[in-house]
Design a protein around this motif. Structure first.
Motif, PDB file in Angstrom:
ATOM      1  N   ASP A   1       0.832  -1.203   0.000  1.00 35.54           N
ATOM      2  CA  ASP A   1       0.000   0.000   0.000  1.00 35.54           C
ATOM      3  C   ASP A   1       0.866   1.253   0.000  1.00 35.54           C
ATOM      4  O   ASP A   1       0.453   2.291  -0.504  1.00 35.54           O
ATOM      5  N   TYR A   2       2.060   1.141   0.615  1.00 34.50           N
ATOM      6  CA  TYR A   2       2.996   2.259   0.694  1.00 34.50           C
ATOM      7  C   TYR A   2       4.420   1.762   0.459  1.00 34.50           C
ATOM      8  O   TYR A   2       4.750   0.623   0.798  1.00 34.50           O
ATOM      9  N   LEU A   3       5.238   2.649  -0.088  1.00 30.37           N
ATOM     10  CA  LEU A   3       6.680   2.479  -0.097  1.00 30.37           C
ATOM     11  C   LEU A   3       7.192   3.375   1.024  1.00 30.37           C
ATOM     12  O   LEU A   3       6.712   4.488   1.184  1.00 30.37           O
ATOM     13  N   LEU A   4       8.136   2.888   1.803  1.00 27.93           N
ATOM     14  CA  LEU A   4       8.685   3.691   2.885  1.00 27.93           C
ATOM     15  C   LEU A   4      10.194   3.776   2.679  1.00 27.93           C
ATOM     16  O   LEU A   4      10.898   2.778   2.794  1.00 27.93           O
ATOM     17  N   ALA A   5      10.657   4.957   2.317  1.00 30.71           N
ATOM     18  CA  ALA A   5      12.077   5.180   2.039  1.00 30.71           C
ATOM     19  C   ALA A   5      12.831   5.458   3.324  1.00 30.71           C
ATOM     20  O   ALA A   5      12.385   6.259   4.144  1.00 30.71           O
ATOM     21  N   ILE A   6      13.971   4.793   3.482  1.00 30.60           N
ATOM     22  CA  ILE A   6      14.885   5.133   4.562  1.00 30.60           C
ATOM     23  C   ILE A   6      15.839   6.175   4.005  1.00 30.60           C
ATOM     24  O   ILE A   6      16.621   5.900   3.096  1.00 30.60           O
ATOM     25  N   GLY A   7      15.718   7.433   4.510  1.00 28.09           N
ATOM     26  CA  GLY A   7      16.573   8.510   4.023  1.00 28.09           C
ATOM     27  C   GLY A   7      17.927   8.456   4.683  1.00 28.09           C
ATOM     28  O   GLY A   7      18.052   8.020   5.803  1.00 28.09           O
ATOM     29  N   GLY A   8      18.965   8.832   3.983  1.00 25.68           N
ATOM     30  CA  GLY A   8      18.997   9.355   2.669  1.00 25.68           C
ATOM     31  C   GLY A   8      19.128   8.339   1.544  1.00 25.68           C
ATOM     32  O   GLY A   8      18.633   8.575   0.459  1.00 25.68           O
ATOM     33  N   GLY A   9      19.792   7.161   1.760  1.00 26.25           N
ATOM     34  CA  GLY A   9      20.059   6.260   0.640  1.00 26.25           C
ATOM     35  C   GLY A   9      18.842   5.655  -0.007  1.00 26.25           C
ATOM     36  O   GLY A   9      18.867   5.310  -1.180  1.00 26.25           O
ATOM     37  N   GLY A  10      17.749   5.498   0.697  1.00 21.94           N
ATOM     38  CA  GLY A  10      16.569   4.871   0.129  1.00 21.94           C
ATOM     39  C   GLY A  10      15.644   5.807  -0.615  1.00 21.94           C
ATOM     40  O   GLY A  10      14.675   5.371  -1.232  1.00 21.94           O
ATOM     41  N   LEU A  11      15.929   7.115  -0.590  1.00 21.56           N
ATOM     42  CA  LEU A  11      15.020   8.078  -1.218  1.00 21.56           C
ATOM     43  C   LEU A  11      14.950   7.908  -2.740  1.00 21.56           C
ATOM     44  O   LEU A  11      13.866   7.828  -3.313  1.00 21.56           O
ATOM     45  N   ILE A  12      16.091   7.876  -3.392  1.00 21.90           N
ATOM     46  CA  ILE A  12      16.086   7.747  -4.857  1.00 21.90           C
ATOM     47  C   ILE A  12      15.597   6.362  -5.284  1.00 21.90           C
ATOM     48  O   ILE A  12      14.746   6.264  -6.176  1.00 21.90           O
ATOM     49  N   PRO A  13      16.068   5.271  -4.663  1.00 20.31           N
ATOM     50  CA  PRO A  13      15.507   3.967  -5.034  1.00 20.31           C
ATOM     51  C   PRO A  13      13.992   3.876  -4.830  1.00 20.31           C
ATOM     52  O   PRO A  13      13.293   3.274  -5.651  1.00 20.31           O
ATOM     53  N   ALA A  14      13.464   4.483  -3.767  1.00 21.73           N
ATOM     54  CA  ALA A  14      12.010   4.445  -3.552  1.00 21.73           C
ATOM     55  C   ALA A  14      11.286   5.179  -4.668  1.00 21.73           C
ATOM     56  O   ALA A  14      10.246   4.727  -5.146  1.00 21.73           O
ATOM     57  N   ARG A  15      11.838   6.314  -5.083  1.00 19.15           N
ATOM     58  CA  ARG A  15      11.190   7.055  -6.170  1.00 19.15           C
ATOM     59  C   ARG A  15      11.229   6.264  -7.472  1.00 19.15           C
ATOM     60  O   ARG A  15      10.259   6.244  -8.234  1.00 19.15           O
ATOM     61  N   ILE A  16      12.343   5.597  -7.735  1.00 15.30           N
ATOM     62  CA  ILE A  16      12.410   4.754  -8.942  1.00 15.30           C
ATOM     63  C   ILE A  16      11.430   3.586  -8.812  1.00 15.30           C
ATOM     64  O   ILE A  16      10.719   3.263  -9.773  1.00 15.30           O
ATOM     65  N   MET A  17      11.358   2.966  -7.640  1.00 16.68           N
ATOM     66  CA  MET A  17      10.423   1.855  -7.432  1.00 16.68           C
ATOM     67  C   MET A  17       8.992   2.301  -7.677  1.00 16.68           C
ATOM     68  O   MET A  17       8.175   1.549  -8.210  1.00 16.68           O
ATOM     69  N   ARG A  18       8.682   3.553  -7.326  1.00  8.60           N
ATOM     70  CA  ARG A  18       7.321   4.066  -7.548  1.00  8.60           C
ATOM     71  C   ARG A  18       6.951   4.079  -9.025  1.00  8.60           C
ATOM     72  O   ARG A  18       5.771   3.996  -9.381  1.00  8.60           O
ATOM     73  N   THR A  19       7.931   4.159  -9.897  1.00  5.75           N
ATOM     74  CA  THR A  19       7.657   4.090 -11.340  1.00  5.75           C
ATOM     75  C   THR A  19       7.034   2.749 -11.702  1.00  5.75           C
ATOM     76  O   THR A  19       6.186   2.671 -12.591  1.00  5.75           O
ATOM     77  N   PHE A  20       7.438   1.683 -11.003  1.00  9.67           N
ATOM     78  CA  PHE A  20       7.001   0.330 -11.326  1.00  9.67           C
ATOM     79  C   PHE A  20       5.923  -0.193 -10.383  1.00  9.67           C
ATOM     80  O   PHE A  20       5.125  -1.043 -10.760  1.00  9.67           O
ATOM     81  N   ILE A  21       5.930   0.287  -9.156  1.00  7.37           N
ATOM     82  CA  ILE A  21       4.905  -0.052  -8.166  1.00  7.37           C
ATOM     83  C   ILE A  21       4.358   1.287  -7.682  1.00  7.37           C
ATOM     84  O   ILE A  21       4.907   1.906  -6.777  1.00  7.37           O
ATOM     85  N   ASN A  22       3.318   1.734  -8.328  1.00 11.60           N
ATOM     86  CA  ASN A  22       2.819   3.094  -8.129  1.00 11.60           C
ATOM     87  C   ASN A  22       2.050   3.210  -6.812  1.00 11.60           C
ATOM     88  O   ASN A  22       0.841   3.021  -6.762  1.00 11.60           O
ATOM     89  N   ARG A  23       2.808   3.510  -5.755  1.00 11.49           N
ATOM     90  CA  ARG A  23       2.243   3.688  -4.422  1.00 11.49           C
ATOM     91  C   ARG A  23       2.837   4.946  -3.797  1.00 11.49           C
ATOM     92  O   ARG A  23       3.946   5.362  -4.146  1.00 11.49           O
ATOM     93  N   PRO A  24       2.146   5.557  -2.832  1.00 13.49           N
ATOM     94  CA  PRO A  24       2.699   6.729  -2.152  1.00 13.49           C
ATOM     95  C   PRO A  24       3.977   6.371  -1.389  1.00 13.49           C
ATOM     96  O   PRO A  24       4.143   5.242  -0.926  1.00 13.49           O
ATOM     97  N   ILE A  25       4.848   7.366  -1.261  1.00  8.24           N
ATOM     98  CA  ILE A  25       6.107   7.177  -0.551  1.00  8.24           C
ATOM     99  C   ILE A  25       6.059   7.887   0.796  1.00  8.24           C
ATOM    100  O   ILE A  25       5.769   9.085   0.867  1.00  8.24           O
ATOM    101  N   LEU A  26       6.332   7.132   1.853  1.00  6.65           N
ATOM    102  CA  LEU A  26       6.531   7.674   3.190  1.00  6.65           C
ATOM    103  C   LEU A  26       8.038   7.691   3.433  1.00  6.65           C
ATOM    104  O   LEU A  26       8.780   6.977   2.760  1.00  6.65           O
TER     105      LEU A  26
END
Length: 168
Positions: free
Chosen positions: A30-55
């Motif tokens: 239901d959500y992608l949850l990015a661990i900042g800072g290293g997970g921010l860009i991968p989470a945004r890229i993942m959203r391209t393929f799994i279109n869910r909101p990012i926390l």
């Protein structure tokens, strides 16, 4: 020490392949949850393929102001707001690398304690093939890794001061 240099294209392609594997597992967060800072860009890229909101949450592994003294455990810099209702939700926690596993362990453990009615899984772009200091909490649903890599120093494109010289 040997090093890996990963370009944006490398990361994008790895996440694209991983998203396909995640979907084939019939897992739909239901959500992608990015661990900042290293997970921010991968989470945004993942959203391209799994279109869910990012926390987001943000941690530091360093205890001094200039970032050189490793802390014994990660330090919370930013955490989820308490009014976010994650009950019954599936959350895919995203980070760039699982090195020692201390960040993932800390993050997942605290999330599972504060949101016991949510289901947590984790995705890392790179999982280093080595013994880990931390462990994944019991009750975690899935662990996905884009690539299994040797224990080398990693340079990501988003950390490059000179992006034009990075891939050369």
């Amino acid at each position: 020490m040997q090093q890996y240099n990963f370009t944006y294209n490398d990361i994008h392609n790895t996440i694209c392949k991983a998203a396909k594997v995640i979907r084939e597992q019939d897992y739909a967060p239901d959500y992608l949850l990015a661990i900042g800072g290293g997970g921010l860009i991968p989470a945004r890229i993942m959203r391209t393929f799994i279109n869910r909101p990012i926390l987001t949450v943000a941690l530091s592994r360093y205890s001094d102001e200039i970032g050189t003294a490793p802390a014994s455990t990660p330090i919370k810099l930013q955490w989820l707001e308490t009014d976010i209702n994650l009950a019954g939700k599936k959350i895919l926690v995203v980070d760039e690398v699982d090195d020692e596993r201390t960040t993932l362990e800390y993050t997942l453990q605290h999330l599972m304690e504060t949101h016991p009615d949510a289901e947590f899984s984790a995705f890392v772009v790179h999982n280093k093939k080595k013994a880990k200091k931390g462990k994944l909490p019991e009750g975690m649903k899935h662990f996905f890794a884009g690539e299994e890599i040797e224990d080398y120093w990693i340079n990501y494109a988003w950390d490059a001061e000179n992006i034009d010289a990075f891939a050369q």
